[in-house]
Design an enzyme around this catalytic site. Structure first.
Site, short mmCIF file in Angstrom:
data_model
loop_
_atom_site.label_atom_id
_atom_site.label_comp_id
_atom_site.label_asym_id
_atom_site.label_seq_id
_atom_site.Cartn_x
_atom_site.Cartn_y
_atom_site.Cartn_z
N LYS A 113 0.81 -1.21 0.00
CA LYS A 113 0.00 0.00 0.00
C LYS A 113 0.86 1.28 0.00
O LYS A 113 0.38 2.34 -0.35
CB LYS A 113 -0.97 -0.01 1.18
CG LYS A 113 -2.05 -1.06 0.99
CD LYS A 113 -3.10 -1.03 2.06
CE LYS A 113 -4.18 -2.06 1.79
NZ LYS A 113 -3.68 -3.47 1.91
C1 PLP Z 1 -4.27 -4.55 1.15
C2 PLP Z 1 -3.47 -5.78 0.96
C3 PLP Z 1 -3.81 -6.77 0.00
C4 PLP Z 1 -5.05 -6.67 -0.87
O1 PLP Z 1 -5.00 -5.57 -1.72
P1 PLP Z 1 -6.23 -5.20 -2.67
O2 PLP Z 1 -6.27 -3.71 -2.70
O3 PLP Z 1 -7.42 -5.80 -2.05
O4 PLP Z 1 -5.93 -5.76 -4.00
C5 PLP Z 1 -2.97 -7.86 -0.16
N1 PLP Z 1 -1.88 -8.01 0.62
C6 PLP Z 1 -1.52 -7.11 1.56
C7 PLP Z 1 -0.32 -7.36 2.38
C8 PLP Z 1 -2.29 -5.96 1.76
O5 PLP Z 1 -1.94 -5.07 2.72
#
Ligand code: PLP
Length: 501
Positions: A113
């Site tokens: 993120k």
């Molecule tokens: C947020 C997150 C995801 C999922 O991301 P999406 O936005 O739902 O595609 C996968 N892995 C980690 C470690 C995350 O923090």
């Protein structure tokens, strides 16, 4: 290039306006009028650039009310070596012949993120200027752990913005809590809320939709804004790393220009895999897009059958960032599958909110399945994948990444595919040490605290825990106030008045 809502494509806005608004006023998501195109020659040129320059050039085609120079000044700060510990922000690691992991966790909070949330503050502050907005943007975030810290880290000390994060008291790991409560910055605030994540999220939604409160704040020079994953400013930065992965393989001679590669993404909200779809439809030679879910396999069912049904049991899993039943970014794909028919799309979304389900027709399903595959892995399979991968290759995957590895191997077993494949590796294994350590059989039969867990995982794996996690132990907690859900608004008010401009 302009943007419009998935639910009404007549009212168009610039990308800056879309970023300031977050959600469209009709409740839809902002989508581009068309997807920009990159020729193979342009992609080959991109492969000669550093990550910040590549990302700026990719972003410039989507956000054309920003200049490349402007975007590059943002990407150079967002993806600097000071922020991303690795040599490359998104390095590829070969797992075996033709299978690569794209590590997206070298940013300040050790999860993917950061790619979006390091950029969003720059995009948003510039967007406020471009739209003539003079008020200060106030970002409110409800978090179950990862998003809150990534948003704090991105917005800390960014002029013209303030950020307040709410997390459920006792609902995060100790490390996740400390990541937030030790946050530096003069424009940040963090509160623990007595309740669960839903209480926290409803509290934030209530503040967002309180018109009187918004008017009162407007008088005081503030404007509410959101940093959640449906904001266009979070989606677009994610497109860049798929270009980067392709360019890296090109540069290293692993593929020739024009060769297709498949992509596997562990996803919940469909944001990360949607970014791959946008990249593909902007000319990047991607083959199949493989959607990997945990036991909350609502997307696996949808892609296999065309039936989306959120009326199902919700499971808490070892890959908590994918524990989602309403996959918000899917709306953007659905819009395109509907042939950009906003009323058809609106009908599906109304059915989802009223009945909790919808089914797409045969034609849409065929279009979906012509590009996407899907699979899921429960916790047991996830742990086994972590152990097997570690034993066979020495690669230590986190729980989310392991879901991707498991689904990838199922896909290859079923189809016999020999297309090169890139799996998104979304978090550092140290971020989920509590699951990863027992998965590789390295946990003794006693209680560990979070920091002992990090140390034990270091010893078992011969890797070093990211300094951003290990260093938390020595940091002082700045924010320790616990409040009730009903008090959230009052605390926001107090925080904003005590820190008036
Ligand atoms: C947020 C997150 C995801 C999922 O991301 P999406 O936005 O739902 O595609 C996968 N892995 C980690 C470690 C995350 O923090």
């Amino acid at each position: 290039m302009l943007y419009h809502s998935t639910r009404d494509n007549t009212k168009k806005v610039t990308s800056a306006q879309a970023i300031v608004s977050g959600l469209a006023p009709d409740g839809g998501l902002y989508v581009p009028e068309y997807l920009p195109n990159f020729t193979l020659d342009e992609i080959t040129e991109l492969s000669k650039l550093s990550y910040p320059a590549l990302a700026a050039n990719v972003l410039a085609k989507y956000l054309d009310d920003y200049t490349v120079e402007e975007l590059q000044s943002f990407t150079e700060k967002a993806y600097s070596q000071a922020k991303f510990a690795a040599e490359e922000p998104a390095p590829l690691v070969q797992l075996k012949e033709g299978t690569y992991l794209m590590e997206l966790f070298h940013g300040p909070t050790c999860a993917f993120k950061d790619f979006a949330l390091q950029m969003l503050p720059f995009l948003l502050s510039a967007a406020l200027k471009k739209t003539g907005e003079t008020r200060e943007a106030v970002i409110l975030v409800a978090t179950s752990g990862d998003t809150g810290k990534a948003a704090l880290e991105g917005f800390a000390d960014v002029p013209g913005t303030r950020i307040c994060v709410f997390y459920p008291d006792g609902g995060t790991s100790r490390i996740q809590r400390l990541q937030m409560t030790t946050q530096s910055g003069s424009n940040v605030m963090v509160y623990a809320v007595k309740g669960n994540f839903d209480d926290t999220q409803s509290g934030v939604k209530k503040i967002f939709t309180d018109k009187e409160f918004a008017a009162q704040l407007a008088d005081n020079g503030f404007l509410f804004s959101s940093a959640n994953s449906i904001n266009l400013g979070r989606l677009v930065p994610q497109i860049a790393y798929y270009f980067s992965a392709y360019c890296t393989l090109l540069r290293e001679g692993k593929i020739n220009a024009g060769d297709k590669i498949d992509i596997v993404v562990p996803t919940g909200n469909f944001g990360n895999i949607l970014a791959a779809y946008y990249a593909k439809h902007s000319g990047l030679p991607l083959g199949r897009l493989i959607c990997a879910s945990n036991k909350n396999n609502v997307l696996t069912e949808f892609i296999s059958t065309g039936h989306y049904d959120r009326r199902r049991e919700f499971f808490l899993t070892a890959s908590p960032s994918m524990d989602i039943l309403i996959s918000s970014n899917l709306e953007r794909l659905l819009y395109l599958l509907c042939g950009s028919d906003d009323s058809k799309l609106s009908a599906f979304m109304t059915a989802l909110s009223k009945e909790g389900e919808y089914t797409i027709g045969a034609e849409m399903l065929a279009a979906l399945q012509s590009e996407f595959s899907a699979g899921s892995a429960d916790d047991e399979r996830t742990f086994k994948t972590i152990r097997d991968t570690f034993e066979k290759t020495g690669y230590l995957a986190d729980t989310h990444t392991a879901v991707g590895i498991a689904v990838c191997s199922d896909y290859v077993a079923e189809t016999g595919s020999d297309t090169p494949v890139v799996i998104a590796s979304t978090a550092s294994p140290f971020k989920f040490a509590g699951s990863v350590l027992p998965a590789i059989g390295a946990k003794e039969d006693r209680e560990y605290d979070d920091f002992e867990m990090l140390a034990a995982l270091e010893a078992a794996s011969n890797l070093t825990a990211p300094a951003a996690l290990a260093g938390l132990k020595a940091k002082e907690e700045r924010f320790t106030t616990v409040i009730l859900p009903d008090e959230m608004k009052a605390f926001v008010e107090k925080w904003l008045t005590n820190n008036a401009k």
